[in-house]
Design a protein around this motif. Structure first.
Motif, PDB file in Angstrom:
ATOM      1  N   GLU A 189      -6.518   0.698  13.343  1.00 53.53           N
ATOM      2  CA  GLU A 189      -6.273  -0.020  12.097  1.00 53.53           C
ATOM      3  C   GLU A 189      -7.103  -1.292  12.018  1.00 53.53           C
ATOM      4  O   GLU A 189      -7.486  -1.736  10.929  1.00 53.53           O
ATOM      5  CB  GLU A 189      -4.788  -0.347  11.951  1.00 53.53           C
ATOM      6  N   ASN A 190      -7.398  -1.877  13.163  1.00 57.99           N
ATOM      7  CA  ASN A 190      -8.200  -3.102  13.182  1.00 57.99           C
ATOM      8  C   ASN A 190      -9.686  -2.853  12.964  1.00 57.99           C
ATOM      9  O   ASN A 190     -10.449  -3.801  12.758  1.00 57.99           O
ATOM     10  CB  ASN A 190      -7.987  -3.842  14.512  1.00 57.99           C
ATOM     11  N   VAL A 191     -10.105  -1.591  13.036  1.00 61.35           N
ATOM     12  CA  VAL A 191     -11.481  -1.255  12.666  1.00 61.35           C
ATOM     13  C   VAL A 191     -11.624  -1.465  11.162  1.00 61.35           C
ATOM     14  O   VAL A 191     -10.758  -1.058  10.389  1.00 61.35           O
ATOM     15  CB  VAL A 191     -11.804   0.205  13.050  1.00 61.35           C
TER      16      VAL A 191
ATOM     17  N   ILE B 240      -0.127 -12.471  -1.693  1.00 56.16           N
ATOM     18  CA  ILE B 240      -1.173 -11.448  -1.510  1.00 56.16           C
ATOM     19  C   ILE B 240      -0.530 -10.268  -0.799  1.00 56.16           C
ATOM     20  O   ILE B 240      -0.046 -10.395   0.332  1.00 56.16           O
ATOM     21  CB  ILE B 240      -2.357 -11.987  -0.690  1.00 56.16           C
ATOM     22  N   PHE B 241      -0.519  -9.114  -1.472  1.00 56.19           N
ATOM     23  CA  PHE B 241       0.157  -7.930  -0.947  1.00 56.19           C
ATOM     24  C   PHE B 241      -0.866  -6.822  -0.733  1.00 56.19           C
ATOM     25  O   PHE B 241      -1.437  -6.291  -1.687  1.00 56.19           O
ATOM     26  CB  PHE B 241       1.267  -7.487  -1.901  1.00 56.19           C
ATOM     27  N   SER B 242      -1.098  -6.489   0.513  1.00 53.16           N
ATOM     28  CA  SER B 242      -2.114  -5.506   0.890  1.00 53.16           C
ATOM     29  C   SER B 242      -1.464  -4.211   1.342  1.00 53.16           C
ATOM     30  O   SER B 242      -0.318  -4.201   1.827  1.00 53.16           O
ATOM     31  CB  SER B 242      -2.985  -6.060   2.024  1.00 53.16           C
ATOM     32  N   ARG B 243      -2.185  -3.100   1.192  1.00 45.90           N
ATOM     33  CA  ARG B 243      -1.732  -1.810   1.704  1.00 45.90           C
ATOM     34  C   ARG B 243      -2.168  -1.697   3.152  1.00 45.90           C
ATOM     35  O   ARG B 243      -3.344  -1.837   3.484  1.00 45.90           O
ATOM     36  CB  ARG B 243      -2.330  -0.651   0.908  1.00 45.90           C
ATOM     37  N   VAL B 244      -1.203  -1.465   4.046  1.00 48.00           N
ATOM     38  CA  VAL B 244      -1.500  -1.329   5.469  1.00 48.00           C
ATOM     39  C   VAL B 244      -0.956   0.010   5.966  1.00 48.00           C
ATOM     40  O   VAL B 244      -0.089   0.626   5.348  1.00 48.00           O
ATOM     41  CB  VAL B 244      -0.892  -2.484   6.300  1.00 48.00           C
ATOM     42  N   ALA B 245      -1.482   0.450   7.076  1.00 49.58           N
ATOM     43  CA  ALA B 245      -1.103   1.750   7.635  1.00 49.58           C
ATOM     44  C   ALA B 245       0.365   1.783   8.014  1.00 49.58           C
ATOM     45  O   ALA B 245       0.933   0.774   8.438  1.00 49.58           O
ATOM     46  CB  ALA B 245      -1.966   2.059   8.849  1.00 49.58           C
ATOM     47  N   LYS B 246       0.966   2.961   7.885  1.00 45.55           N
ATOM     48  CA  LYS B 246       2.354   3.126   8.329  1.00 45.55           C
ATOM     49  C   LYS B 246       2.445   3.305   9.827  1.00 45.55           C
ATOM     50  O   LYS B 246       3.446   2.968  10.437  1.00 45.55           O
ATOM     51  CB  LYS B 246       2.989   4.319   7.611  1.00 45.55           C
TER      52      LYS B 246
ATOM     53  N   LEU C 211      -6.127   8.859   8.111  1.00 43.37           N
ATOM     54  CA  LEU C 211      -7.072   8.217   9.024  1.00 43.37           C
ATOM     55  C   LEU C 211      -7.836   7.072   8.356  1.00 43.37           C
ATOM     56  O   LEU C 211      -8.008   6.002   8.948  1.00 43.37           O
ATOM     57  CB  LEU C 211      -8.058   9.246   9.572  1.00 43.37           C
ATOM     58  N   VAL C 212      -8.306   7.284   7.143  1.00 38.71           N
ATOM     59  CA  VAL C 212      -9.145   6.261   6.526  1.00 38.71           C
ATOM     60  C   VAL C 212      -8.366   4.981   6.259  1.00 38.71           C
ATOM     61  O   VAL C 212      -8.941   3.886   6.226  1.00 38.71           O
ATOM     62  CB  VAL C 212      -9.802   6.792   5.238  1.00 38.71           C
ATOM     63  N   MET C 213      -7.042   5.083   6.112  1.00 39.40           N
ATOM     64  CA  MET C 213      -6.226   3.899   5.881  1.00 39.40           C
ATOM     65  C   MET C 213      -5.697   3.273   7.172  1.00 39.40           C
ATOM     66  O   MET C 213      -4.913   2.329   7.123  1.00 39.40           O
ATOM     67  CB  MET C 213      -5.071   4.241   4.939  1.00 39.40           C
ATOM     68  N   GLY C 214      -6.113   3.807   8.327  1.00 42.66           N
ATOM     69  CA  GLY C 214      -5.783   3.160   9.593  1.00 42.66           C
ATOM     70  C   GLY C 214      -4.639   3.764  10.361  1.00 42.66           C
ATOM     71  O   GLY C 214      -4.236   3.234  11.401  1.00 42.66           O
TER      72      GLY C 214
ATOM     73  N   LEU D 130      -3.025   8.300  -0.449  1.00 46.79           N
ATOM     74  CA  LEU D 130      -3.381   6.999   0.140  1.00 46.79           C
ATOM     75  C   LEU D 130      -2.213   6.025   0.044  1.00 46.79           C
ATOM     76  O   LEU D 130      -1.940   5.259   0.977  1.00 46.79           O
ATOM     77  CB  LEU D 130      -4.608   6.427  -0.570  1.00 46.79           C
ATOM     78  N   LEU D 131      -1.501   6.058  -1.078  1.00 45.68           N
ATOM     79  CA  LEU D 131      -0.336   5.182  -1.239  1.00 45.68           C
ATOM     80  C   LEU D 131       0.804   5.595  -0.321  1.00 45.68           C
ATOM     81  O   LEU D 131       1.466   4.749   0.295  1.00 45.68           O
ATOM     82  CB  LEU D 131       0.130   5.196  -2.693  1.00 45.68           C
ATOM     83  N   SER D 132       1.051   6.919  -0.221  1.00 46.27           N
ATOM     84  CA  SER D 132       2.199   7.375   0.560  1.00 46.27           C
ATOM     85  C   SER D 132       2.009   7.120   2.056  1.00 46.27           C
ATOM     86  O   SER D 132       2.995   7.031   2.791  1.00 46.27           O
ATOM     87  CB  SER D 132       2.443   8.872   0.320  1.00 46.27           C
ATOM     88  N   MET D 133       0.773   7.008   2.497  1.00 50.10           N
ATOM     89  CA  MET D 133       0.500   6.815   3.924  1.00 50.10           C
ATOM     90  C   MET D 133       0.251   5.352   4.272  1.00 50.10           C
ATOM     91  O   MET D 133      -0.203   5.030   5.373  1.00 50.10           O
ATOM     92  CB  MET D 133      -0.679   7.681   4.345  1.00 50.10           C
ATOM     93  N   THR D 134       0.572   4.488   3.329  1.00 46.22           N
ATOM     94  CA  THR D 134       0.485   3.043   3.561  1.00 46.22           C
ATOM     95  C   THR D 134       1.731   2.368   3.016  1.00 46.22           C
ATOM     96  O   THR D 134       2.531   2.980   2.319  1.00 46.22           O
ATOM     97  CB  THR D 134      -0.756   2.447   2.857  1.00 46.22           C
ATOM     98  N   ARG D 135       1.878   1.098   3.328  1.00 47.69           N
ATOM     99  CA  ARG D 135       2.983   0.290   2.805  1.00 47.69           C
ATOM    100  C   ARG D 135       2.438  -1.086   2.447  1.00 47.69           C
ATOM    101  O   ARG D 135       1.356  -1.486   2.898  1.00 47.69           O
ATOM    102  CB  ARG D 135       4.106   0.149   3.837  1.00 47.69           C
ATOM    103  N   TYR D 136       3.183  -1.808   1.642  1.00 45.31           N
ATOM    104  CA  TYR D 136       2.781  -3.176   1.319  1.00 45.31           C
ATOM    105  C   TYR D 136       3.057  -4.098   2.501  1.00 45.31           C
ATOM    106  O   TYR D 136       4.097  -3.994   3.172  1.00 45.31           O
ATOM    107  CB  TYR D 136       3.532  -3.696   0.107  1.00 45.31           C
ATOM    108  N   SER D 137       2.158  -5.015   2.744  1.00 45.71           N
ATOM    109  CA  SER D 137       2.369  -6.121   3.670  1.00 45.71           C
ATOM    110  C   SER D 137       1.991  -7.400   2.929  1.00 45.71           C
ATOM    111  O   SER D 137       0.854  -7.533   2.442  1.00 45.71           O
ATOM    112  CB  SER D 137       1.494  -5.980   4.916  1.00 45.71           C
TER     113      SER D 137
END
Length: 471
Positions: free
Chosen positions: A56-58, A135-141, A165-168, A458-465
């Motif tokens: 995810e840090n990549v 600021i609300f970003s999409r991050v990996a689950k 994978l592409v979302m981390g 992409l949305l379902s495989m991420t969450r807001y942070s």
């Protein structure tokens, strides 16, 4: 015959146990994949968890570049992938290649859309909260378990894998038993693309032996599953996470409301009902229309169905064997039940082992199993109902709610009827189908939960942070 190994932490696994995958056309062994043990499954999830934070840090652009390298390998090997697909699921060569090429387009679109998953910036001014910026970003689950079906073993696998994978996220991927050769080949390409260790793992084996072990692992943050209703319900009950996207079955109706364009509509219906021998959750699985329209429509359907070629997937026949003998026997049971209750079989009802000839059944009544149960094969029942409200009621009384079609030249009337049908999507003057892949795809009732499609995945495989800045 080809042998492919499971993939865990960037290493191919040979534990001495093999699962044979049979060619549905000739019942010969098409290949073998590793039959993993429970301890192997545990390792796959452990390595996926350990690799997730670093992955995810990549930065996003680097992840996109790696996925693009992977896509280029698919393009280079697309003919081989299509041949493997044909050998293990009996989809004809032309349709198998189309699936691979469609998947390449899906990946390209997904990578472009990933660039647009921009943070949401808000102020509190609207409710009187001054000097705050959020600021609300999409991050990996985290760790995603992807489980694909046999009927689209490449497209529906990578429709889950690439967004994750592409979302981390890191991925543990379990292909269906029929489809495991293609699934393991995806693992082979991931090594050639130089995926970092642990971010993508392919676990193969007998679902009845390792299914519950796979879905109940405590490291899972999300499950994306496409398959049967019973397995989907089992996952809902036993999964270690409630964060699920499930794509299950359908009993998709086609309501024909007038006879103005029957020639065009009949072609849509036949294509929608019999593509890949009806083994599609979005296949048209029943036609509901009036007696007057049916008298004109049914002969058109019969003529077109009888012209469908039947036989070898290697010769690009339109109708090829269903996935196994058990499926053929189930289909036969539905037809036999309808015949015993006075339905009229107008063509088909011919079986050569698991090769089922395309079958049209007229005068289907609501006490027949085929009116309600999903055959997942080349069978099309005609239900004659003269009352529009009753037609809509029959469409809605199903336990499924995936898709439907409404054929009507009066667009206003078509839209009004479409609004009354309880389904994820209603197609007007066209067959029910999954695509285009950029559209949201969903089912209600027993047809599933959650939404797929490029952006939706992409949305379902991420969450807001969120980060709130006070100034």
């Amino acid at each position: 015959m080809i042998n492919y190994k499971a993939l865990i932490n960037g290493e191919f696994i040979d534990n001495g146990n093999w699962l044979e995958i049979y060619d549905p056309y000739n019942n010969e062994v098409a290949g073998k994949v590793t039959a993993l043990k429970p301890e192997d499954i545990e390792k796959a999830f452990m390595f996926a968890r350990n690799a997730q934070e670093n992955w995810e840090n990549v930065d996003l652009i680097t992840r996109i570049k790696l996925m693009n390298d992977f896509k280029n390998l698919i393009e280079k090997n697309k003919n081989e992938i299509a041949k493997i697909m044909t050998s293990e699921i009996s989809k004809n060569l032309k349709e198998s290649l189309t699936e691979v090429e469609r998947t390449i387009e899906l990946i390209e679109y997904t990578l472009e859309e990933a660039k647009r998953m921009e943070p949401l910036a808000l102020t509190g001014e609207g409710i009187g909260a001054k000097n705050k910026i959020g600021i609300f970003s999409r991050v990996a689950k985290g760790v995603v378990l992807a489980i694909s079906p046999f009927n689209y073993p490449f497209n529906l696998a990578l429709a889950k894998i690439i967004p994750a994978l592409v979302m981390g996220n890191t991925v543990v991927f379990k292909p269906a038993t029929a489809g495991s050769l293609v699934g393991a080949y995806i693992g082979k390409l991931s090594i050639e693309a130089k995926f970092p260790k642990g971010i993508f793992n392919v676990v193969t084996g007998r679902g009845r032996e390792i299914g519950d072990i796979i879905t109940s692992n405590k490291e899972i943050d999300m499950i994306s599953f496409t398959g049967s209703v019973p397995i989907g319900k089992n996952i809902k009950e036993k999964a270690s996470t409630k964060d699920l996207v499930l794509e299950l079955g359908g009993k998709d109706p086609a309501l024909v409301l007038d006879d103005s364009k029957l020639e065009n509509w009949s072609k849509q219906i036949v294509d929608g009902a019999f593509g890949y021998s009806g083994q599609r959750c979005t296949a048209i699985k029943r036609v509901i229309t009036t007696n007057k329209i049916a008298d004109k429509l049914v002969p058109m359907l019969k003529s077109q169905i009888e012209s469908l070629t039947v036989g070898s997937p290697y010769e690009n026949k339109a109708i090829t064997p269903v996935i196994d003998q058990k499926s053929a026997d189930f289909i036969k049971g539905l037809i036999d039940d309808s015949v015993s209750k006075k339905a009229k079989v107008l063509c088909g009802n011919k079986f050569e082992n698991n090769l089922v000839y395309p079958t049209l059944i007229d005068n289907v009544t609501l006490d027949m199993r085929v009116a309600w149960e999903e055959p997942f094969g080349p069978v099309l029942p005609i239900i004659r109902i003269d009352d529009l409200n009753e037609m809509i009621k029959i469409a809605n009384d199903s336990e499924f709610g995936l898709q439907a079609s409404v054929f009507c030249s009066d667009i206003s009337n078509a839209i009004n009827v479409a609004k009354k049908i309880k389904a994820g999507t209603v197609n007007i003057n066209g067959k029910s189908q999954r695509g285009p892949d950029c559209f949201p795809f969903l089912g209600i009732k027993d047809s599933g939960q959650g939404v797929q499609g490029v952006r939706e995945s992409l949305l379902s495989m991420t969450r807001y942070s969120g980060i709130v800045i006070n100034y």
